[in-house]
Design a protein around this motif. Structure first.
Motif, short mmCIF file in Angstrom:
data_model
loop_
_atom_site.label_atom_id
_atom_site.label_comp_id
_atom_site.label_asym_id
_atom_site.label_seq_id
_atom_site.Cartn_x
_atom_site.Cartn_y
_atom_site.Cartn_z
N TYR A 43 -14.45 4.67 -7.91
CA TYR A 43 -13.28 4.79 -7.02
C TYR A 43 -13.51 5.91 -6.01
N ASP A 44 -13.98 7.07 -6.49
CA ASP A 44 -14.19 8.24 -5.61
C ASP A 44 -15.08 7.86 -4.43
N VAL A 45 -16.20 7.20 -4.74
CA VAL A 45 -17.18 6.86 -3.70
C VAL A 45 -16.56 5.86 -2.72
N LEU A 46 -15.94 4.82 -3.26
CA LEU A 46 -15.42 3.76 -2.39
C LEU A 46 -14.22 4.22 -1.56
N LEU A 47 -13.46 5.18 -2.09
CA LEU A 47 -12.25 5.63 -1.37
C LEU A 47 -12.53 6.77 -0.40
N ALA A 48 -13.78 7.31 -0.46
CA ALA A 48 -14.07 8.54 0.28
C ALA A 48 -13.77 8.42 1.77
N ASP A 49 -14.04 7.25 2.35
CA ASP A 49 -13.86 7.15 3.81
C ASP A 49 -12.56 6.43 4.20
N VAL A 50 -11.64 6.31 3.25
CA VAL A 50 -10.38 5.64 3.60
C VAL A 50 -9.37 6.68 4.07
N PRO A 51 -8.89 6.55 5.32
CA PRO A 51 -7.96 7.56 5.83
C PRO A 51 -6.61 7.51 5.12
N GLY A 52 -5.98 8.66 5.00
CA GLY A 52 -4.61 8.70 4.47
C GLY A 52 -4.52 8.73 2.95
N ILE A 53 -5.68 8.83 2.30
CA ILE A 53 -5.67 8.85 0.83
C ILE A 53 -6.15 10.20 0.33
N ILE A 54 -5.41 10.79 -0.59
CA ILE A 54 -5.91 11.97 -1.29
C ILE A 54 -6.33 11.52 -2.68
N ALA A 55 -7.63 11.58 -2.93
CA ALA A 55 -8.15 11.14 -4.24
C ALA A 55 -8.05 12.29 -5.23
N PRO A 56 -8.10 11.98 -6.54
CA PRO A 56 -8.02 13.07 -7.52
C PRO A 56 -9.26 13.96 -7.45
N LYS A 57 -9.06 15.24 -7.77
CA LYS A 57 -10.17 16.19 -7.72
C LYS A 57 -10.45 16.68 -9.12
N GLU A 58 -11.71 16.57 -9.51
CA GLU A 58 -12.10 17.17 -10.79
C GLU A 58 -12.37 18.65 -10.53
N PRO A 86 8.31 22.46 -4.49
CA PRO A 86 7.85 21.59 -3.41
C PRO A 86 6.56 20.81 -3.72
N ALA A 87 5.63 21.44 -4.42
CA ALA A 87 4.37 20.73 -4.69
C ALA A 87 4.62 19.55 -5.62
N ALA A 88 5.37 19.77 -6.67
CA ALA A 88 5.66 18.67 -7.62
C ALA A 88 6.45 17.57 -6.92
N GLU A 89 7.38 17.96 -6.06
CA GLU A 89 8.21 16.95 -5.37
C GLU A 89 7.37 16.12 -4.40
N LYS A 90 6.48 16.80 -3.67
CA LYS A 90 5.64 16.08 -2.70
C LYS A 90 4.73 15.10 -3.44
N CYS A 91 4.10 15.58 -4.50
CA CYS A 91 3.18 14.70 -5.25
C CYS A 91 3.93 13.51 -5.84
N ALA A 92 5.09 13.75 -6.43
CA ALA A 92 5.85 12.66 -7.07
C ALA A 92 6.19 11.56 -6.07
N ALA A 93 6.38 11.96 -4.81
CA ALA A 93 6.73 10.97 -3.78
C ALA A 93 5.52 10.19 -3.29
N GLU A 94 4.33 10.67 -3.63
CA GLU A 94 3.11 10.07 -3.07
C GLU A 94 2.17 9.45 -4.11
N TYR A 95 2.43 9.68 -5.38
CA TYR A 95 1.48 9.22 -6.42
C TYR A 95 1.38 7.70 -6.50
N ILE A 96 0.16 7.24 -6.64
CA ILE A 96 -0.10 5.84 -7.06
C ILE A 96 -1.18 5.91 -8.14
N SER A 97 -0.87 5.39 -9.32
CA SER A 97 -1.89 5.29 -10.37
C SER A 97 -2.58 3.96 -10.23
N LEU A 98 -3.88 4.00 -9.94
CA LEU A 98 -4.64 2.76 -9.77
C LEU A 98 -5.04 2.21 -11.15
#
Ligand code: PLP
Length: 370
Positions: free
Chosen positions: A260-275, A332-344
């Protein structure tokens, strides 16, 4: 191609004979409540977590609650945790009579931000409950240092983190005690409800053992008012089989996450999870962030791709916790994330083709800007 969010049948197919045999043994031996299968699992799970004790209980929620009861946490006490978690973390605090106190998250790790912890500590604070959310440990060294300074217990909510690592240490082995959930959809999932407590503290272990079984130290001799929170024998037997494969399944999840990380790397508007540099993430969930997530999820569903949201409303804004008096804007951080999360979709047996399909559909939606 249809892509389910989770596919428990695929895993069952790979261990069917072993699991069926194990369940049959429990029935033949009438070892339904606690008993030898649970005891065997406790021994093996303690080895896996690299802790002195593991105690099988009825759920992750009861694991958290029993730990706090064993620490004498109760009315008048405060327990600090994150608003970015499943409600069980806070429910367990509330069910001791104590008050949950929330602290915002670090947006990179999605876990409690240690830099904000000290400001939330009061003379009533008894414990901190970091949650290793999505399968990535919280920044434990920083949390443990603060806890030591203020003499607070640290209870790891490792319900999503079976086998995750922090600087080479197992999730669950660093605090005073830790709670695991073996809910069927977890990385190590039973075939029903189940949970576990792990600890290196003999006193906490002994008290949790007693409390989970009506407070009895021997049959019908009740030292405490406890509860029935035993693990059932069938779950112990299933978990004994599955524990053998957990490292392999976690590796498969990590490989899927990398794809997922590799394939999503160049997709605009997505914040991927960070290890995080300190972590070995075991991707219970692979959670991305996107601004227009509700439309994206709906459109993906039309294409038979099923996603989740973990979690749409942070705990401080839940109706159940209105009485605590928090408001929008407090975290604010928890609120922003909760509004944007998508679990693939994420499970060990997810195929490359399925991952490619999910990403291709997301890319198409992004380029058409939904
Ligand atoms: C972070 C977290 N804490 C606690 C729990 C509670 O576990 P259970 O569902 O086994 O009671 C869960 C699982 O749902 C969880 O994800």
């Amino acid at each position: 191609m249809s892509v389910p969010f989770l596919n428990l049948s695929a895993q069952y197919e790979s261990i069917k004979e072993e699991v069926n045999g194990a369940i049959q043994q429990v029935i033949e031996k009438n070892a339904f409540a606690g008993g030898p299968f649970v005891e065997k699992f406790e021994k093996k799970f303690a080895e896996f977590c690299r802790t002195k004790h593991a105690i099988g209980v009825s759920s992750g929620t009861s694991a958290l609650w029993l730990i706090m009861l064993a620490m004498d946490i109760g009315a008048g006490d405060e327990v600090i945790t994150t608003p970015n978690t499943f409600i069980a973390t806070a429910e367990a605090i509330s069910f001791t009579g104590a008050t949950p106190v929330f602290v915002d998250i670090d947006e990179q790790s999605h876990n409690i931000d240690p830099a904000l912890l000290e400001a939330a500590i009061t003379p009533r604070t008894k414990a901190i409950v970091p949650v290793h959310l999505f399968g990535q440990p919280a920044d434990m060294d920083a949390i443990l240092a603060i806890a030591k300074e203020y003499q607070l217990f640290v209870i790891e909510d490792a319900c999503q983190a079976h086998g995750a690592m922090y600087k080479g240490k197992r999730a669950g082995s660093m605090g005073d005690a830790a709670a695991f959930s073996f809910y069927p959809g977890k990385n190590l999932g039973a075939y029903g409800e189940a949970g576990g407590v792990v600890t290196n503290n003999d006193e906490i272990a002994q008290k949790v053992r007693i409390l989970r079984d009506h407070g009895q130290s021997k049959k019908y001799y009740h030292d405490y008012v406890g509860w029935n929170a035993r693990m059932d024998g069938i779950q112990g037997a299933v978990l004994n089989v599955k524990l053998k494969y957990i490292d392999q399944w976690n590796d498969m999840r990590r490989k899927n996450a990398q794809s997922y990380d590799v394939l999503l790397a160049d997709v605009p508007g997505i914040i991927a999870p960070k290890e995080m540099a300190y972590a070995r993430h075991i991707y219970h969930l692979y959670v991305i962030r996107m601004a227009n997530r509700d439309e994206i999820i709906a459109k993906l569903r039309e294409k038979n791709i099923f996603c989740g949201i973990h979690y749409p409303i942070p705990l401080h804004l839940q109706k159940a916790y209105q009485r605590l008096g928090y408001k929008n804007g407090d975290f604010p951080a928890a609120e922003k994330c909760a509004a944007e999360y998508i679990s693939l979709p994420m499970f060990p047996e997810l195929s490359d083709a399925q991952i490619e399909t999910v990403v291709a559909e997301i890319k198409q939606l992004v380029s058409g800007s939904v």
